[in-house]
Write an enzyme that holds these catalytic residues in place. Structure first.
Site, PDB file in Angstrom:
ATOM      1  N   ARG A  22       0.875  -1.404  -0.013  1.00 21.53           N
ATOM      2  CA  ARG A  22       0.085   0.041   0.203  1.00 21.53           C
ATOM      3  C   ARG A  22       1.031   1.355   0.168  1.00 21.53           C
ATOM      4  NH1 ARG A  22      -5.884  -0.488   1.672  1.00 21.53           N
ATOM      5  NH2 ARG A  22      -6.316  -2.387   0.681  1.00 21.53           N
ATOM      6  N   ARG A  26      -3.295   6.766   0.940  1.00 24.43           N
ATOM      7  CA  ARG A  26      -3.695   8.109   1.452  1.00 24.43           C
ATOM      8  C   ARG A  26      -2.872   8.539   2.455  1.00 24.43           C
ATOM      9  NH1 ARG A  26      -9.030   4.786   3.403  1.00 24.43           N
ATOM     10  NH2 ARG A  26      -7.747   3.374   3.202  1.00 24.43           N
ATOM     11  N   ARG A  35      -6.290  11.584  -5.954  1.00 21.03           N
ATOM     12  CA  ARG A  35      -7.562  10.913  -5.858  1.00 21.03           C
ATOM     13  C   ARG A  35      -8.723  11.997  -5.938  1.00 21.03           C
ATOM     14  NH1 ARG A  35     -11.536   9.300  -3.366  1.00 21.03           N
ATOM     15  NH2 ARG A  35     -11.415   7.909  -1.733  1.00 21.03           N
ATOM     16  N   ASP A  72      -6.944  -2.646  -7.435  1.00 24.71           N
ATOM     17  CA  ASP A  72      -7.672  -3.055  -6.278  1.00 24.71           C
ATOM     18  C   ASP A  72      -8.007  -4.622  -6.568  1.00 24.71           C
ATOM     19  OD1 ASP A  72      -8.309  -2.233  -3.430  1.00 24.71           O
ATOM     20  OD2 ASP A  72     -10.075  -3.460  -4.013  1.00 24.71           O
ATOM     21  N   TYR A 149     -15.072 -11.152   0.269  1.00 21.38           N
ATOM     22  CA  TYR A 149     -15.987  -9.874  -0.094  1.00 21.38           C
ATOM     23  C   TYR A 149     -17.191 -10.137  -1.050  1.00 21.38           C
ATOM     24  CZ  TYR A 149     -11.878  -7.435   1.880  1.00 21.38           C
ATOM     25  OH  TYR A 149     -10.793  -7.056   2.691  1.00 21.38           O
TER      26      TYR A 149
HETATM   27  O1  1CP Z   1       0.249   0.726  -3.226  1.00 19.67           O
HETATM   28  C1  1CP Z   1      -0.592  -0.286  -3.369  1.00 19.67           C
HETATM   29  O2  1CP Z   1      -0.364  -1.404  -2.683  1.00 19.67           O
HETATM   30  C2  1CP Z   1      -1.708   0.082  -3.890  1.00 19.67           C
HETATM   31  C3  1CP Z   1      -2.377  -0.812  -4.788  1.00 19.67           C
HETATM   32  C4  1CP Z   1      -3.344  -1.617  -3.831  1.00 19.67           C
HETATM   33  C5  1CP Z   1      -3.309  -3.159  -3.500  1.00 19.67           C
HETATM   34  C6  1CP Z   1      -2.446  -3.931  -3.655  1.00 19.67           C
HETATM   35  C7  1CP Z   1      -4.769  -1.015  -3.142  1.00 19.67           C
HETATM   36  C8  1CP Z   1      -5.084   0.169  -3.410  1.00 19.67           C
HETATM   37  N1  1CP Z   1      -5.439  -2.291  -2.886  1.00 19.67           N
HETATM   38  C9  1CP Z   1      -4.766  -3.400  -2.692  1.00 19.67           C
HETATM   39  C10 1CP Z   1      -5.045  -4.704  -2.372  1.00 19.67           C
HETATM   40  C11 1CP Z   1      -6.217  -5.141  -1.644  1.00 19.67           C
HETATM   41  N2  1CP Z   1      -7.558  -4.439  -1.644  1.00 19.67           N
HETATM   42  C12 1CP Z   1      -6.402  -6.011  -0.540  1.00 19.67           C
HETATM   43  C13 1CP Z   1      -5.287  -6.846  -0.268  1.00 19.67           C
HETATM   44  C14 1CP Z   1      -4.051  -6.368   0.522  1.00 19.67           C
HETATM   45  C15 1CP Z   1      -4.267  -5.956   1.919  1.00 19.67           C
HETATM   46  O3  1CP Z   1      -4.811  -6.896   2.723  1.00 19.67           O
HETATM   47  O4  1CP Z   1      -4.427  -4.786   2.312  1.00 19.67           O
HETATM   48  C16 1CP Z   1      -7.751  -5.715   0.006  1.00 19.67           C
HETATM   49  C17 1CP Z   1      -8.007  -6.741   1.096  1.00 19.67           C
HETATM   50  C18 1CP Z   1      -8.323  -4.864  -0.468  1.00 19.67           C
HETATM   51  C19 1CP Z   1      -9.584  -4.449  -0.567  1.00 19.67           C
HETATM   52  C20 1CP Z   1      -9.704  -3.033  -0.075  1.00 19.67           C
HETATM   53  N3  1CP Z   1      -9.952  -1.997  -1.063  1.00 19.67           N
HETATM   54  C21 1CP Z   1      -9.978  -2.352   1.141  1.00 19.67           C
HETATM   55  C22 1CP Z   1     -10.008  -3.270   2.351  1.00 19.67           C
HETATM   56  C23 1CP Z   1     -11.793  -3.294   2.931  1.00 19.67           C
HETATM   57  C24 1CP Z   1     -11.962  -3.989   4.088  1.00 19.67           C
HETATM   58  O5  1CP Z   1     -12.804  -3.358   4.855  1.00 19.67           O
HETATM   59  O6  1CP Z   1     -11.746  -5.250   4.241  1.00 19.67           O
HETATM   60  C25 1CP Z   1     -10.149  -1.141   0.848  1.00 19.67           C
HETATM   61  C26 1CP Z   1     -10.329  -0.011   2.066  1.00 19.67           C
HETATM   62  C27 1CP Z   1      -9.851  -0.862  -0.564  1.00 19.67           C
HETATM   63  C28 1CP Z   1      -9.761   0.453  -1.293  1.00 19.67           C
HETATM   64  C29 1CP Z   1      -8.323   0.689  -1.585  1.00 19.67           C
HETATM   65  N4  1CP Z   1      -7.616   0.254  -2.217  1.00 19.67           N
HETATM   66  C30 1CP Z   1      -6.161   0.605  -2.543  1.00 19.67           C
HETATM   67  C31 1CP Z   1      -6.206   1.884  -1.716  1.00 19.67           C
HETATM   68  C32 1CP Z   1      -5.207   3.025  -2.013  1.00 19.67           C
HETATM   69  C33 1CP Z   1      -7.826   1.876  -1.375  1.00 19.67           C
HETATM   70  C34 1CP Z   1      -7.990   3.281  -0.320  1.00 19.67           C
HETATM   71  C35 1CP Z   1      -8.997   3.902  -1.067  1.00 19.67           C
HETATM   72  C36 1CP Z   1      -9.106   5.387  -1.138  1.00 19.67           C
HETATM   73  O7  1CP Z   1      -8.292   5.839  -1.633  1.00 19.67           O
HETATM   74  O8  1CP Z   1     -10.061   6.014  -0.462  1.00 19.67           O
END
Ligand code: 1CP
Length: 339
Positions: A22, A26, A35, A72, A149
Protein backbone atom coordinates in the site's frame (compact mmCIF):
# COMPACT_ATOMS: atom_id res chain seq x y z
CA UNK A 1 19.35 -8.11 -13.00
CA UNK A 2 17.16 -5.89 -10.80
CA UNK A 3 17.55 -6.40 -7.06
CA UNK A 4 14.05 -7.72 -6.40
CA UNK A 5 14.38 -10.31 -9.18
CA UNK A 6 17.80 -11.41 -7.92
CA UNK A 7 16.34 -12.07 -4.47
CA UNK A 8 13.37 -13.95 -5.95
CA UNK A 9 15.94 -16.06 -7.80
CA UNK A 10 17.39 -17.07 -4.44
CA UNK A 11 20.19 -14.55 -3.97
CA UNK A 12 20.92 -13.00 -0.54
CA UNK A 13 21.90 -9.33 -0.84
CA UNK A 14 23.82 -7.32 1.77
CA UNK A 15 21.19 -4.58 1.60
CA UNK A 16 17.75 -6.07 0.95
CA UNK A 17 15.50 -4.48 -1.67
CA UNK A 18 12.60 -2.63 -0.05
CA UNK A 19 9.05 -1.64 -0.95
CA UNK A 20 5.92 -1.30 1.19
CA UNK A 21 2.48 -2.82 0.80
CA UNK A 22 0.00 0.00 0.00
CA UNK A 23 2.94 2.35 -0.64
CA UNK A 24 0.69 4.40 -2.92
CA UNK A 25 -2.13 5.59 -0.72
CA UNK A 26 -3.81 7.98 1.61
CA UNK A 27 -0.79 8.68 3.87
CA UNK A 28 0.74 10.62 0.92
CA UNK A 29 -0.57 14.17 0.29
CA UNK A 30 0.17 13.84 -3.44
CA UNK A 31 -2.00 10.69 -3.54
CA UNK A 32 -4.90 12.49 -1.86
CA UNK A 33 -4.57 15.26 -4.40
CA UNK A 34 -4.64 12.92 -7.42
CA UNK A 35 -7.51 10.97 -5.85
CA UNK A 36 -9.52 14.20 -5.52
CA UNK A 37 -8.76 15.05 -9.13
CA UNK A 38 -9.96 11.59 -10.21
CA UNK A 39 -13.26 12.11 -8.37
CA UNK A 40 -13.44 8.61 -6.90
CA UNK A 41 -11.24 5.67 -6.06
CA UNK A 42 -12.64 3.60 -8.94
CA UNK A 43 -12.12 6.44 -11.45
CA UNK A 44 -8.53 6.53 -10.24
CA UNK A 45 -8.12 2.79 -10.82
CA UNK A 46 -9.65 2.94 -14.32
CA UNK A 47 -7.85 6.07 -15.58
CA UNK A 48 -4.42 4.82 -16.77
CA UNK A 49 -2.63 8.22 -16.63
CA UNK A 50 -3.78 8.80 -13.03
CA UNK A 51 -3.20 5.22 -11.86
CA UNK A 52 0.29 5.44 -13.40
CA UNK A 53 0.87 8.74 -11.59
CA UNK A 54 -0.05 7.41 -8.12
CA UNK A 55 2.03 4.26 -8.70
CA UNK A 56 5.04 6.46 -9.46
CA UNK A 57 4.55 8.89 -6.54
CA UNK A 58 6.19 6.73 -3.82
CA UNK A 59 9.00 5.80 -6.25
CA UNK A 60 9.81 9.47 -6.89
CA UNK A 61 9.53 10.45 -3.24
CA UNK A 62 11.34 7.52 -1.61
CA UNK A 63 13.23 5.58 -4.29
CA UNK A 64 11.76 2.16 -3.45
CA UNK A 65 13.15 -0.87 -5.30
CA UNK A 66 9.73 -1.95 -6.57
CA UNK A 67 6.50 -0.32 -7.72
CA UNK A 68 3.16 -2.07 -7.33
CA UNK A 69 0.47 -1.46 -9.90
CA UNK A 70 -2.25 0.81 -8.52
CA UNK A 71 -5.52 -1.12 -8.72
CA UNK A 72 -7.65 -3.17 -6.32
CA UNK A 73 -8.41 -6.84 -5.70
CA UNK A 74 -12.15 -6.14 -6.04
CA UNK A 75 -11.91 -5.14 -9.71
CA UNK A 76 -12.02 -8.85 -10.63
CA UNK A 77 -15.48 -9.53 -9.12
CA UNK A 78 -16.60 -6.28 -10.73
CA UNK A 79 -15.32 -7.54 -14.11
CA UNK A 80 -17.29 -10.75 -13.45
CA UNK A 81 -20.46 -8.67 -13.28
CA UNK A 82 -20.86 -7.66 -9.63
CA UNK A 83 -21.71 -4.07 -8.78
CA UNK A 84 -18.82 -2.46 -6.89
CA UNK A 85 -18.83 0.86 -5.10
CA UNK A 86 -16.95 2.48 -2.21
CA UNK A 87 -18.70 4.18 0.69
CA UNK A 88 -16.65 7.18 1.82
CA UNK A 89 -15.01 6.54 5.18
CA UNK A 90 -16.32 2.94 5.29
CA UNK A 91 -15.07 0.77 2.45
CA UNK A 92 -16.12 -1.39 -0.45
CA UNK A 93 -19.61 -2.70 -1.19
CA UNK A 94 -20.42 -5.47 -3.69
CA UNK A 95 -23.79 -6.63 -4.98
CA UNK A 96 -24.67 -9.71 -7.03
CA UNK A 97 -26.28 -9.37 -10.42
CA UNK A 98 -29.84 -10.67 -10.16
CA UNK A 99 -30.47 -13.23 -7.42
CA UNK A 100 -28.42 -13.48 -4.25
CA UNK A 101 -25.15 -15.39 -4.74
CA UNK A 102 -26.20 -16.79 -8.09
CA UNK A 103 -22.99 -17.93 -9.77
CA UNK A 104 -24.89 -18.45 -13.02
CA UNK A 105 -25.53 -14.70 -13.23
CA UNK A 106 -21.81 -13.88 -13.35
CA UNK A 107 -20.21 -13.01 -16.69
CA UNK A 108 -17.94 -15.62 -18.31
CA UNK A 109 -14.26 -15.39 -17.39
CA UNK A 110 -13.26 -14.70 -20.99
CA UNK A 111 -15.15 -11.40 -20.83
CA UNK A 112 -13.25 -9.84 -17.91
CA UNK A 113 -10.86 -7.95 -20.20
CA UNK A 114 -13.75 -5.77 -21.36
CA UNK A 115 -13.69 -4.19 -17.89
CA UNK A 116 -10.02 -4.64 -17.05
CA UNK A 117 -8.48 -3.23 -20.25
CA UNK A 118 -7.51 0.10 -18.60
CA UNK A 119 -5.58 -1.79 -15.91
CA UNK A 120 -3.39 -3.46 -18.55
CA UNK A 121 -2.89 -0.04 -20.12
CA UNK A 122 -1.62 1.28 -16.75
CA UNK A 123 0.87 -1.61 -16.60
CA UNK A 124 2.06 -0.87 -20.17
CA UNK A 125 2.57 2.78 -19.35
CA UNK A 126 4.47 1.95 -16.16
CA UNK A 127 6.78 -0.49 -17.86
CA UNK A 128 7.85 2.44 -20.06
CA UNK A 129 8.04 5.12 -17.36
CA UNK A 130 9.62 3.40 -14.33
CA UNK A 131 13.34 3.94 -13.64
CA UNK A 132 15.47 1.05 -14.98
CA UNK A 133 16.35 -0.39 -11.58
CA UNK A 134 12.77 -0.51 -10.23
CA UNK A 135 10.80 -3.76 -10.53
CA UNK A 136 7.14 -3.61 -11.60
CA UNK A 137 4.85 -5.82 -9.51
CA UNK A 138 1.40 -6.81 -10.76
CA UNK A 139 -1.13 -8.37 -8.39
CA UNK A 140 -4.49 -9.96 -7.80
CA UNK A 141 -6.49 -10.99 -4.77
CA UNK A 142 -6.33 -14.72 -4.07
CA UNK A 143 -9.62 -16.53 -4.80
CA UNK A 144 -10.47 -17.10 -1.11
CA UNK A 145 -9.94 -13.47 -0.10
CA UNK A 146 -11.92 -12.16 -3.08
CA UNK A 147 -14.68 -14.68 -2.27
CA UNK A 148 -14.95 -13.32 1.29
CA UNK A 149 -15.93 -9.90 -0.12
CA UNK A 150 -18.29 -11.44 -2.70
CA UNK A 151 -20.05 -13.50 -0.01
CA UNK A 152 -20.45 -10.63 2.46
CA UNK A 153 -20.87 -7.78 -0.01
CA UNK A 154 -18.33 -5.84 2.06
CA UNK A 155 -15.33 -6.20 4.37
CA UNK A 156 -16.08 -8.16 7.55
CA UNK A 157 -14.16 -8.68 10.80
CA UNK A 158 -14.45 -12.48 10.69
CA UNK A 159 -15.25 -13.38 7.04
CA UNK A 160 -18.37 -15.08 8.46
CA UNK A 161 -20.51 -15.26 5.31
CA UNK A 162 -17.81 -17.01 3.21
CA UNK A 163 -16.88 -19.37 6.04
CA UNK A 164 -20.53 -20.26 6.41
CA UNK A 165 -20.96 -20.76 2.63
CA UNK A 166 -18.19 -23.42 2.73
CA UNK A 167 -20.38 -25.55 5.05
CA UNK A 168 -23.82 -24.64 3.68
CA UNK A 169 -23.02 -25.32 0.02
CA UNK A 170 -19.57 -26.89 -0.44
CA UNK A 171 -19.95 -27.61 -4.14
CA UNK A 172 -21.26 -24.13 -4.88
CA UNK A 173 -18.41 -22.57 -2.97
CA UNK A 174 -15.85 -24.76 -4.77
CA UNK A 175 -17.36 -23.65 -8.05
CA UNK A 176 -16.94 -20.00 -7.05
CA UNK A 177 -13.28 -20.66 -6.16
CA UNK A 178 -12.79 -22.35 -9.56
CA UNK A 179 -14.26 -19.35 -11.38
CA UNK A 180 -12.04 -16.96 -9.42
CA UNK A 181 -8.97 -19.14 -10.01
CA UNK A 182 -9.53 -19.04 -13.79
CA UNK A 183 -10.20 -15.30 -13.73
CA UNK A 184 -7.06 -14.68 -11.65
CA UNK A 185 -4.90 -16.68 -14.07
CA UNK A 186 -6.26 -14.72 -17.04
CA UNK A 187 -5.89 -11.37 -15.25
CA UNK A 188 -2.30 -11.99 -14.08
CA UNK A 189 -1.20 -13.32 -17.48
CA UNK A 190 -2.49 -10.14 -19.15
CA UNK A 191 -0.61 -8.03 -16.60
CA UNK A 192 2.57 -9.97 -17.39
CA UNK A 193 2.04 -9.51 -21.14
CA UNK A 194 1.68 -5.78 -20.47
CA UNK A 195 4.99 -5.65 -18.57
CA UNK A 196 4.60 -6.85 -14.96
CA UNK A 197 7.88 -8.52 -13.93
CA UNK A 198 6.65 -10.15 -10.71
CA UNK A 199 3.08 -10.91 -9.60
CA UNK A 200 1.76 -11.05 -6.07
CA UNK A 201 -1.24 -12.97 -4.82
CA UNK A 202 -2.90 -11.31 -1.80
CA UNK A 203 -4.65 -13.86 0.43
CA UNK A 204 -5.26 -11.32 3.17
CA UNK A 205 -7.89 -13.43 4.96
CA UNK A 206 -6.13 -16.81 4.72
CA UNK A 207 -5.91 -16.81 8.54
CA UNK A 208 -9.68 -17.31 8.82
CA UNK A 209 -9.53 -20.82 7.31
CA UNK A 210 -9.26 -24.18 9.11
CA UNK A 211 -6.25 -26.26 7.99
CA UNK A 212 -8.47 -28.39 5.72
CA UNK A 213 -10.15 -25.39 4.16
CA UNK A 214 -6.78 -23.63 3.85
CA UNK A 215 -5.47 -26.53 1.74
CA UNK A 216 -8.53 -26.54 -0.45
CA UNK A 217 -9.24 -22.80 -0.85
CA UNK A 218 -5.83 -21.14 -0.40
CA UNK A 219 -3.10 -23.66 -1.29
CA UNK A 220 -4.83 -25.47 -4.19
CA UNK A 221 -5.86 -22.31 -6.09
CA UNK A 222 -2.42 -20.75 -5.47
CA UNK A 223 -0.75 -23.87 -6.87
CA UNK A 224 -2.98 -23.82 -9.97
CA UNK A 225 -2.29 -20.14 -10.51
CA UNK A 226 1.48 -20.57 -10.10
CA UNK A 227 1.53 -23.57 -12.46
CA UNK A 228 -0.46 -21.76 -15.14
CA UNK A 229 1.85 -18.74 -14.97
CA UNK A 230 4.99 -20.90 -14.92
CA UNK A 231 3.79 -22.75 -18.03
CA UNK A 232 3.49 -19.52 -20.00
CA UNK A 233 6.01 -17.21 -18.32
CA UNK A 234 8.61 -19.40 -16.57
CA UNK A 235 10.83 -16.46 -15.68
CA UNK A 236 8.11 -14.47 -13.88
CA UNK A 237 8.12 -15.18 -10.12
CA UNK A 238 4.99 -15.24 -7.98
CA UNK A 239 4.96 -13.93 -4.41
CA UNK A 240 2.27 -15.47 -2.20
CA UNK A 241 0.81 -13.70 0.86
CA UNK A 242 -1.30 -16.12 2.92
CA UNK A 243 -1.64 -13.57 5.71
CA UNK A 244 -1.98 -14.89 9.28
CA UNK A 245 -1.62 -18.50 8.10
CA UNK A 246 0.58 -19.33 11.12
CA UNK A 247 2.22 -22.75 10.88
CA UNK A 248 0.34 -23.34 7.60
CA UNK A 249 2.84 -20.95 5.98
CA UNK A 250 5.19 -23.94 5.82
CA UNK A 251 2.87 -26.10 3.69
CA UNK A 252 1.98 -23.11 1.53
CA UNK A 253 5.67 -22.39 0.78
CA UNK A 254 6.50 -26.06 0.17
CA UNK A 255 3.61 -26.98 -2.10
CA UNK A 256 2.40 -23.99 -4.15
CA UNK A 257 5.54 -23.32 -6.20
CA UNK A 258 5.70 -19.62 -5.25
CA UNK A 259 9.21 -18.15 -5.39
CA UNK A 260 8.52 -15.59 -2.65
CA UNK A 261 6.42 -15.68 0.51
CA UNK A 262 5.25 -12.48 2.21
CA UNK A 263 5.17 -12.83 6.00
CA UNK A 264 2.82 -10.98 8.34
CA UNK A 265 4.27 -9.42 11.47
CA UNK A 266 3.26 -12.33 13.73
CA UNK A 267 5.70 -14.75 12.07
CA UNK A 268 9.04 -15.25 13.91
CA UNK A 269 11.80 -14.82 11.34
CA UNK A 270 14.10 -17.47 12.83
CA UNK A 271 11.26 -19.98 12.49
CA UNK A 272 10.50 -18.86 8.93
CA UNK A 273 14.13 -19.17 7.82
CA UNK A 274 14.16 -22.79 8.92
CA UNK A 275 10.66 -23.85 8.04
CA UNK A 276 10.42 -22.13 4.63
CA UNK A 277 13.67 -23.02 2.83
CA UNK A 278 13.97 -22.48 -0.91
CA UNK A 279 11.76 -19.39 -1.15
CA UNK A 280 12.60 -15.71 -0.77
CA UNK A 281 11.00 -14.21 2.33
CA UNK A 282 9.35 -10.80 2.31
CA UNK A 283 8.44 -8.78 5.38
CA UNK A 284 7.60 -8.29 8.13
CA UNK A 285 7.75 -5.00 10.03
CA UNK A 286 4.72 -4.07 12.15
CA UNK A 287 2.81 -1.38 10.16
CA UNK A 288 2.11 0.41 13.47
CA UNK A 289 5.77 1.43 13.52
CA UNK A 290 5.15 3.59 10.44
CA UNK A 291 2.79 5.61 12.63
CA UNK A 292 5.16 5.64 15.63
CA UNK A 293 8.55 6.23 13.93
CA UNK A 294 11.80 7.06 15.75
CA UNK A 295 13.97 4.59 17.64
CA UNK A 296 11.25 1.93 17.94
CA UNK A 297 11.03 1.89 14.14
CA UNK A 298 14.79 1.92 13.53
CA UNK A 299 15.49 -0.79 16.12
CA UNK A 300 12.81 -3.10 14.74
CA UNK A 301 13.97 -2.55 11.15
CA UNK A 302 17.56 -3.39 12.09
CA UNK A 303 16.45 -6.50 13.98
CA UNK A 304 14.66 -7.72 10.86
CA UNK A 305 17.63 -7.02 8.57
CA UNK A 306 19.92 -8.80 11.07
CA UNK A 307 17.61 -11.80 11.43
CA UNK A 308 17.46 -12.24 7.65
CA UNK A 309 21.18 -11.65 6.91
CA UNK A 310 22.53 -14.27 4.50
CA UNK A 311 19.05 -15.30 3.30
CA UNK A 312 17.08 -14.06 0.26
CA UNK A 313 15.04 -11.25 1.83
CA UNK A 314 12.82 -8.44 0.56
CA UNK A 315 12.17 -5.82 3.22
CA UNK A 316 8.48 -4.92 3.64
CA UNK A 317 5.76 -4.51 6.24
CA UNK A 318 3.68 -7.37 7.62
CA UNK A 319 0.57 -5.73 6.09
CA UNK A 320 -0.31 -2.49 4.32
CA UNK A 321 0.84 0.94 5.48
CA UNK A 322 -2.10 2.75 7.12
CA UNK A 323 -3.49 6.23 6.25
CA UNK A 324 -2.24 7.64 9.59
CA UNK A 325 1.41 6.70 8.83
CA UNK A 326 3.88 9.53 8.33
CA UNK A 327 5.95 9.95 5.14
CA UNK A 328 8.85 11.10 7.37
CA UNK A 329 8.86 7.71 9.06
CA UNK A 330 9.19 6.05 5.67
CA UNK A 331 12.38 8.12 5.19
CA UNK A 332 13.61 6.96 8.60
CA UNK A 333 12.92 3.35 7.64
CA UNK A 334 14.81 3.61 4.34
CA UNK A 335 17.80 5.13 6.18
CA UNK A 336 17.79 2.33 8.76
CA UNK A 337 17.53 -0.44 6.14
CA UNK A 338 19.98 0.98 3.60
CA UNK A 339 22.73 2.26 5.92
O1 1CP B 1 0.31 0.69 -3.19
C1 1CP B 1 -0.52 -0.21 -3.27
O2 1CP B 1 -0.38 -1.30 -2.70
C2 1CP B 1 -1.75 0.14 -4.07
C3 1CP B 1 -2.52 -0.92 -4.73
C4 1CP B 1 -3.53 -1.67 -3.85
C5 1CP B 1 -3.47 -3.01 -3.50
C6 1CP B 1 -2.32 -3.98 -3.74
C7 1CP B 1 -4.76 -1.16 -3.33
C8 1CP B 1 -5.22 0.24 -3.42
N1 1CP B 1 -5.46 -2.20 -2.78
C9 1CP B 1 -4.69 -3.34 -2.84
C10 1CP B 1 -5.04 -4.68 -2.40
C11 1CP B 1 -6.24 -4.90 -1.56
N2 1CP B 1 -7.47 -4.31 -1.64
C12 1CP B 1 -6.31 -5.91 -0.57
C13 1CP B 1 -5.19 -6.89 -0.26
C14 1CP B 1 -4.11 -6.28 0.57
C15 1CP B 1 -4.47 -5.96 1.99
O3 1CP B 1 -4.83 -6.88 2.74
O4 1CP B 1 -4.33 -4.78 2.35
C16 1CP B 1 -7.61 -5.86 -0.01
C17 1CP B 1 -8.15 -6.74 1.10
C18 1CP B 1 -8.33 -4.86 -0.69
C19 1CP B 1 -9.77 -4.49 -0.50
C20 1CP B 1 -9.91 -3.05 -0.17
N3 1CP B 1 -9.78 -2.06 -1.09
C21 1CP B 1 -10.08 -2.47 1.10
C22 1CP B 1 -10.23 -3.22 2.43
C23 1CP B 1 -11.66 -3.29 2.75
C24 1CP B 1 -12.01 -4.03 4.04
O5 1CP B 1 -12.76 -3.43 4.81
O6 1CP B 1 -11.63 -5.19 4.25
C25 1CP B 1 -10.09 -1.07 0.92
C26 1CP B 1 -10.25 -0.01 1.95
C27 1CP B 1 -9.87 -0.82 -0.48
C28 1CP B 1 -9.72 0.49 -1.16
C29 1CP B 1 -8.33 0.85 -1.53
N4 1CP B 1 -7.54 0.06 -2.33
C30 1CP B 1 -6.33 0.68 -2.55
C31 1CP B 1 -6.37 1.94 -1.84
C32 1CP B 1 -5.28 2.99 -1.82
C33 1CP B 1 -7.63 2.02 -1.20
C34 1CP B 1 -8.14 3.19 -0.37
C35 1CP B 1 -9.13 3.91 -1.23
C36 1CP B 1 -9.16 5.39 -1.12
O7 1CP B 1 -8.31 6.10 -1.70
O8 1CP B 1 -10.10 5.88 -0.49
Amino acid sequence: MKKLLRVLNGEALDVPPIWLMRQAGRYLPEYRETRTKAGSFLELCYTPELAEEVTLQPIRRFGFDAAILFADILLVPQALGMDLWFVEGEGPRLAWPGDDQNLGALRPVDEIDETLGPIYETVRRLSGSLPDDVTLIGFAGAPWTVATYMAAGRGTPDQGPARRWIYDNPSGFSHLIDILTEATIAYLCRQIEAGAEVVKLFDSWAGALTPEAFRRFSIDPARRIVQAIAARYPSVPVIGFPRAAGVMYEEFARTTGVRGVALDQQVPLDWAREALPGVALQGNLDPMLMVVGGDALKDAAKRIVGAMAGAPHIFNLGHGITPDASPEHVEQLLQAVRN
